[in-house]
Design an enzyme around this catalytic site. Structure first.
Site, PDB file in Angstrom:
ATOM      1  N   GLU A 213      -0.021   2.109  12.867  1.00 11.34           N
ATOM      2  CA  GLU A 213       0.279   0.607  12.454  1.00 11.34           C
ATOM      3  C   GLU A 213       1.682   0.133  13.168  1.00 11.34           C
ATOM      4  OE1 GLU A 213       0.581   0.202   8.285  1.00 11.34           O
ATOM      5  OE2 GLU A 213       2.582  -1.473   8.445  1.00 11.34           O
ATOM      6  N   ARG A 217       5.549   6.458  14.629  1.00  8.01           N
ATOM      7  CA  ARG A 217       6.054   6.624  13.156  1.00  8.01           C
ATOM      8  C   ARG A 217       6.710   8.082  13.217  1.00  8.01           C
ATOM      9  NH1 ARG A 217       3.826   3.825   8.338  1.00  8.01           N
ATOM     10  NH2 ARG A 217       4.010   1.611   9.080  1.00  8.01           N
ATOM     11  N   CYS A 259       4.500  -4.737  10.131  1.00 11.99           N
ATOM     12  CA  CYS A 259       4.342  -5.542   8.820  1.00 11.99           C
ATOM     13  C   CYS A 259       5.599  -5.917   8.400  1.00 11.99           C
ATOM     14  CB  CYS A 259       3.478  -4.629   7.998  1.00 11.99           C
ATOM     15  SG  CYS A 259       3.601  -4.845   6.403  1.00 11.99           S
ATOM     16  N   ARG A 268      10.339   5.063   4.875  1.00 10.65           N
ATOM     17  CA  ARG A 268       9.612   5.141   3.397  1.00 10.65           C
ATOM     18  C   ARG A 268       9.907   6.814   3.304  1.00 10.65           C
ATOM     19  NH1 ARG A 268       4.901   6.510   0.247  1.00 10.65           N
ATOM     20  NH2 ARG A 268       3.762   7.298   1.905  1.00 10.65           N
ATOM     21  N   ARG A 297       2.004   5.455  -5.503  1.00 12.53           N
ATOM     22  CA  ARG A 297       0.982   5.618  -4.737  1.00 12.53           C
ATOM     23  C   ARG A 297       0.219   6.986  -4.991  1.00 12.53           C
ATOM     24  NH1 ARG A 297       2.159   3.918   1.745  1.00 12.53           N
ATOM     25  NH2 ARG A 297       3.228   2.245   1.217  1.00 12.53           N
ATOM     26  N   GLU A 302      -1.335   5.102   1.098  1.00 10.42           N
ATOM     27  CA  GLU A 302      -1.636   3.878   0.711  1.00 10.42           C
ATOM     28  C   GLU A 302      -3.254   3.559   0.327  1.00 10.42           C
ATOM     29  OE1 GLU A 302      -0.434   1.146   3.321  1.00 10.42           O
ATOM     30  OE2 GLU A 302       0.429   0.031   1.854  1.00 10.42           O
TER      31      GLU A 302
HETATM   32  P1  ADP Z   1       3.146   5.716   5.585  1.00 10.20           P
HETATM   33  O1  ADP Z   1       3.924   6.881   4.999  1.00 10.20           O
HETATM   34  O2  ADP Z   1       3.177   5.557   6.908  1.00 10.20           O
HETATM   35  O3  ADP Z   1       3.513   4.391   4.688  1.00 10.20           O
HETATM   36  P2  ADP Z   1       0.625   6.652   3.943  1.00 10.20           P
HETATM   37  O4  ADP Z   1       1.137   6.024   2.491  1.00 10.20           O
HETATM   38  O5  ADP Z   1      -0.617   6.134   4.272  1.00 10.20           O
HETATM   39  O6  ADP Z   1       1.485   5.943   5.045  1.00 10.20           O
HETATM   40  O7  ADP Z   1       0.852   7.957   3.941  1.00 10.20           O
HETATM   41  C1  ADP Z   1       0.682   8.718   5.151  1.00 10.20           C
HETATM   42  C2  ADP Z   1       0.180  10.073   4.960  1.00 10.20           C
HETATM   43  O8  ADP Z   1       1.313  10.910   4.272  1.00 10.20           O
HETATM   44  C3  ADP Z   1      -1.066  10.415   3.728  1.00 10.20           C
HETATM   45  O9  ADP Z   1      -1.631  11.360   4.172  1.00 10.20           O
HETATM   46  C4  ADP Z   1      -0.017  10.849   2.717  1.00 10.20           C
HETATM   47  O10 ADP Z   1      -0.795  11.449   1.587  1.00 10.20           O
HETATM   48  C5  ADP Z   1       1.062  11.469   3.293  1.00 10.20           C
HETATM   49  N1  ADP Z   1       2.462  11.757   2.441  1.00 10.20           N
HETATM   50  C6  ADP Z   1       3.162  10.847   2.039  1.00 10.20           C
HETATM   51  N2  ADP Z   1       4.211  11.315   1.178  1.00 10.20           N
HETATM   52  C7  ADP Z   1       4.079  12.403   1.271  1.00 10.20           C
HETATM   53  C8  ADP Z   1       4.726  13.549   0.557  1.00 10.20           C
HETATM   54  N3  ADP Z   1       5.832  13.376  -0.195  1.00 10.20           N
HETATM   55  N4  ADP Z   1       4.199  14.963   0.966  1.00 10.20           N
HETATM   56  C9  ADP Z   1       3.139  15.187   1.498  1.00 10.20           C
HETATM   57  N5  ADP Z   1       2.367  14.208   2.187  1.00 10.20           N
HETATM   58  C10 ADP Z   1       2.825  12.829   2.162  1.00 10.20           C
HETATM   59  N1  ARG Z   2      -1.552  -5.348   4.616  1.00  8.83           N
HETATM   60  C1  ARG Z   2      -1.663  -4.598   3.553  1.00  8.83           C
HETATM   61  C2  ARG Z   2      -1.811  -5.375   2.418  1.00  8.83           C
HETATM   62  O1  ARG Z   2      -1.262  -6.341   2.532  1.00  8.83           O
HETATM   63  C3  ARG Z   2      -0.633  -3.541   3.636  1.00  8.83           C
HETATM   64  C4  ARG Z   2       0.663  -3.805   3.242  1.00  8.83           C
HETATM   65  C5  ARG Z   2       1.723  -2.887   3.213  1.00  8.83           C
HETATM   66  N2  ARG Z   2       1.668  -1.727   3.948  1.00  8.83           N
HETATM   67  C6  ARG Z   2       1.590  -1.262   5.011  1.00  8.83           C
HETATM   68  N3  ARG Z   2       1.152  -0.162   5.433  1.00  8.83           N
HETATM   69  N4  ARG Z   2       2.263  -1.989   5.859  1.00  8.83           N
HETATM   70  O2  ARG Z   2      -2.204  -4.777   1.303  1.00  8.83           O
END
Ligand code: ADP
Ligand code: ARG
Length: 346
Positions: A213, A217, A259, A268, A297, A302
């Protein structure tokens, strides 16, 4: 170019649907940034996915100016941040007051903190050209594989990874999933899986996702609840990468991300935490989370669900608060949630 106000927004609860009025649509529909990014590109994800929470993506830093009437409203709604507010960065772990909120290891399974970063002076992943995407992969992976000590690791390109390896990295929470429909409609999955990949050290405590995204990251994670250790590793890694890669940053909006929810710190901070009792009382769970500015979440990222009473709890605000404050938000929320979970278990 979409000439007509999109019908799919009519029943949608997204912030896009909330703020894009037919008048604003008319005002913005023929505008584009110098990379050719249009309103229709910016809103396509929310138009194709009316169940979006947000629904918009930027193509470049300029998108936030050219489409400001729409983005400013969404940014204000999500972050509570207005034109007159200032974003200040603080990546100093010594300023963080966060002892392990679960020193007996009863609740927190793991802690993860990530930031999104994009390379300065080129488009974001939504509007990037294939050769620019490839150059990022080449340049950034070269920097990463030169790291030594605890940050030393290897780069694993997605187009050279077996399905079994990618599935196990995803299941263990280290790697992003393929085929996200929100990213797909935003144009972020173009030429997939080329120029995408993951760098990680041997322990998988320091990881970098390339060209998902956001172009980068940067992730620090480990088992247990030592938030400060995770943050310290992250800030060290960011400083190292920054010696060789210039990131897109704006005085007002902070780090520029595709985003708008990620603007500012793009940070995050999350824990995977066992809260089965609160999970049976979702209204109360949500109200504690809202009060402490944390988001709930599921555990496969997500838009996924909880499993076995385990949730992903993270900071919601990212802009107009410093990195230290983001982590502090998560910490304070987790302390409050553990306290309530204990009461409900008596
Ligand atoms: P982002 O962190 O980029 O917002 P996601 O919510 O999709 O995206 O999470 C990405 C990955 O990180 C997923 O596999 C999620 O299960 C893992 N993850 C997030 N937080 C934790 C955590 N505290 N411990 C282990 N894995 C985590
Ligand atoms: N575009 C998605 C939505 O509007 C995700 C928004 C926030 N999350 C993200 N990974 N940027 O629901």
């Amino acid at each position: 170019m979409t000439e007509k106000y999109p019908d799919s927004l009519k029943g949608s609860k997204s912030l896009l649907a909330k703020y894009l009025t037919p008048e604003m649509f008319e005002e913005l529909k023929d505008k584009k940034t110098s990379n050719g990014f249009t309103l229709s590109d910016a809103i396509n994800s929310g138009v194709q996915n009316p169940d979006s929470g947000i629904g918009v993506y930027a193509g470049d830093e300029e998108s936030y100016e050219v489409f400001a009437p729409l983005f400013d409203k969404i940014i204000e709604d999500y972050h509570g941040f207005t034109k007159n507010d200032k974003h200040i960065s603080n990546l100093n772990p010594n300023d963080l007051d966060a002892l392990n909120p679960d020193s007996n290891g009863e609740y927190i399974l793991s802690t993860r903190i990530r930031v999104g970063r994009n390379v300065a002076d080129i488009p974001l992943g939504t509007a990037i050209l294939k050769d620019q995407r490839q150059k990022i992969e080449k340049d950034v992976s070269k920097v990463l594989i030169s790291f030594s000590g605890s940050l030393a690791g290897k780069y694993y390109p997605l187009n050279n990874m077996s399905e079994a390896d990618s599935q196990s990295l995803i299941a263990e929470h280290f790697l992003f999933k393929a085929g996200d429909r929100f990213l797909e409609a935003a144009g972020l999955n173009k030429d997939w899986p080329n120029a995408r990949g993951i760098f990680h050290n041997d322990d998988k405590t320091f990881l970098v996702w390339i060209n998902e995204e956001d172009e980068l990251r940067i992730i620090s994670m480990q088992a247990g609840g030592d938030i400060k250790e995770v943050f310290t590793r992250l800030t060290t890694a960011i400083a190292e990468i920054q010696k060789s890669v210039k990131f897109a940053y704006d005085e007002h909006l902070g780090f520029i991300t595709s985003c708008p929810t990620n603007l500012g710190t793009a940070l995050r901070a999350s824990v995977h935490i066992k809260l089965p009792k609160l999970g049976e009382n979702m209204d109360e769970f949500k109200s504690i989370a809202d009060k402490h500015n944390v988001q709930i979440r599921g555990i496969h990222g997500e838009h996924s669900d909880s499993e076995g009473g385990v949730y992903d709890i993270s900071n919601k605000r990212r802009l107009g608060v410093s990195e230290v404050e983001c982590v502090q938000d998560m910490y304070d929320g987790v302390v409050a949630l553990i306290k309530r979970e204990k009461e409900l278990s008596l």
